[in-house]
Scaffold this motif. Structure first.
Motif, short mmCIF file in Angstrom:
data_model
loop_
_atom_site.label_atom_id
_atom_site.label_comp_id
_atom_site.label_asym_id
_atom_site.label_seq_id
_atom_site.Cartn_x
_atom_site.Cartn_y
_atom_site.Cartn_z
N VAL A 36 0.88 -1.02 -0.03
CA VAL A 36 -0.02 -0.03 0.07
C VAL A 36 1.07 1.02 0.12
O VAL A 36 1.81 1.43 0.76
CB VAL A 36 -0.94 -0.03 1.32
N LEU A 37 0.68 2.28 -0.72
CA LEU A 37 1.51 3.38 -0.90
C LEU A 37 0.27 4.54 -0.15
O LEU A 37 -0.61 4.64 -0.88
CB LEU A 37 1.80 3.76 -2.39
N GLN A 38 0.91 4.90 0.80
CA GLN A 38 0.14 6.06 1.70
C GLN A 38 0.72 7.36 1.56
O GLN A 38 1.98 7.56 2.19
CB GLN A 38 -0.08 5.34 3.01
N VAL A 39 0.07 8.47 1.05
CA VAL A 39 0.79 9.79 1.10
C VAL A 39 -0.01 10.55 1.95
O VAL A 39 -1.05 10.66 1.94
CB VAL A 39 1.00 10.33 -0.32
N GLU A 40 0.58 11.30 2.98
CA GLU A 40 0.03 12.31 3.82
C GLU A 40 0.78 13.39 3.82
O GLU A 40 2.14 13.49 3.60
CB GLU A 40 -0.19 11.31 5.44
N ASP A 41 0.24 14.39 4.39
CA ASP A 41 0.89 15.88 4.61
C ASP A 41 2.01 15.70 5.60
O ASP A 41 3.15 16.03 5.56
CB ASP A 41 0.11 16.79 5.06
N THR A 60 10.86 11.64 6.35
CA THR A 60 10.00 11.90 4.82
C THR A 60 9.37 10.86 4.33
O THR A 60 8.33 11.11 3.51
CB THR A 60 11.16 12.29 3.84
N GLY A 61 9.84 9.80 4.84
CA GLY A 61 8.98 8.47 4.44
C GLY A 61 9.32 7.30 5.29
O GLY A 61 10.21 7.37 6.18
N LEU A 62 8.41 6.14 5.31
CA LEU A 62 8.62 5.17 6.21
C LEU A 62 7.89 3.82 5.45
O LEU A 62 6.81 4.12 4.91
CB LEU A 62 7.79 5.28 7.51
N VAL A 83 4.09 1.65 2.45
CA VAL A 83 5.37 2.83 2.25
C VAL A 83 4.46 3.84 2.38
O VAL A 83 3.48 4.24 1.81
CB VAL A 83 5.78 2.47 0.85
N TRP A 84 4.77 4.69 3.46
CA TRP A 84 4.26 6.05 3.97
C TRP A 84 5.28 7.08 3.35
O TRP A 84 6.53 7.06 3.25
CB TRP A 84 4.32 6.44 5.21
N LEU A 85 4.49 8.15 2.50
CA LEU A 85 5.66 9.42 2.21
C LEU A 85 4.74 10.56 2.74
O LEU A 85 3.53 10.59 3.09
CB LEU A 85 5.49 9.31 0.68
N PHE A 86 5.57 11.45 3.25
CA PHE A 86 4.99 12.41 3.91
C PHE A 86 5.46 13.91 3.05
O PHE A 86 6.49 14.24 3.24
CB PHE A 86 5.58 12.44 5.59
N ARG A 87 4.46 14.44 2.72
CA ARG A 87 4.69 15.62 1.75
C ARG A 87 5.22 16.74 2.58
O ARG A 87 6.31 17.32 1.86
CB ARG A 87 3.15 15.86 1.15
N GLU A 88 4.97 17.23 3.55
CA GLU A 88 5.44 18.58 3.96
C GLU A 88 7.07 18.39 4.33
O GLU A 88 7.62 19.34 3.93
CB GLU A 88 4.51 19.01 5.26
N TRP A 94 13.21 19.43 -0.10
CA TRP A 94 13.46 19.97 -1.36
C TRP A 94 13.79 21.49 -1.42
O TRP A 94 14.66 21.84 -2.00
CB TRP A 94 12.18 19.76 -2.54
N ARG A 95 13.04 22.10 -0.59
CA ARG A 95 13.42 23.62 -0.71
C ARG A 95 14.83 23.91 -0.03
O ARG A 95 15.43 24.58 -0.16
CB ARG A 95 12.35 24.24 0.38
N ASP A 96 15.20 22.99 1.08
CA ASP A 96 16.30 23.25 1.89
C ASP A 96 17.48 22.86 0.73
O ASP A 96 19.01 23.33 0.83
CB ASP A 96 16.38 22.49 2.88
N ARG A 97 17.43 21.81 0.08
CA ARG A 97 18.58 21.33 -0.88
C ARG A 97 18.52 22.28 -1.95
O ARG A 97 19.83 22.68 -2.30
CB ARG A 97 18.03 19.88 -1.50
N GLY A 98 17.50 22.75 -2.70
CA GLY A 98 17.57 23.61 -3.75
C GLY A 98 18.37 23.07 -4.96
O GLY A 98 18.55 24.00 -6.16
#
Length: 133
Positions: A36-41, A60-62, A83-88, A94-98
């Motif tokens: 199961v792919l679960q995407v949450e904020d 970021t993920g689990l 598999v969990w992905l956490f959007r925020e 992503w912003r930090d890496r640039g």
């Protein structure tokens, strides 16, 4: 092109993550189809507490489940592997890496978490994945 001001919503994140799963070579793609792919904020509070993580931006993920290298047909899991992905947190990374496209970062986190499903440890993944260097 995605910019920090036009960050995609949960559905777009899931679409990018599913594209990463669809790009896995066989037989990994077939094994990933069972997860199961679960995407949450944000990561759920109970997961943060269980993992002793104070800052939700640190996750970021689990992968939750039993890796296929440890599965037994005589001892089925009562819950589907997830598999969990956490959007925020991913957006903040992503912003930090640039220096990386958002879809590449989402794919990286997705593949990393699925690697755990395939039985890889963080050390195993780090030995071949120099993403963060």
């Amino acid at each position: 092109m995605t910019t920090p001001d036009t960050a995609p919503d949960l559905a777009a994140f899931e679409t990018m993550a599913r594209a990463a799963v669809d790009a896995l070579p066989e037989p990994f793609r077939a094994a990933a189809a069972e997860v199961v792919l679960q995407v949450e904020d944000w990561p759920p509070e109970d997961i943060l507490q269980e993992m002793q993580i104070d800052d939700p931006l640190d996750l970021t993920g689990l992968y939750e489940g039993v890796p296929i290298t440890e599965k037994s047909s005589s001892w089925p899991s009562p819950y589907p592997d997830t598999v969990w992905l956490f959007r925020e947190p991913i957006l903040q990374e992503w912003r930090d890496r640039g220096d990386v496209e958002l879809d590449a970062l989402i794919a990286h986190v997705t593949v990393h978490e699925f690697a755990h499903h395939f039985g890889w440890s963080d050390d195993d993944i780090a030995s071949i994945d120099r993403w963060w260097e």
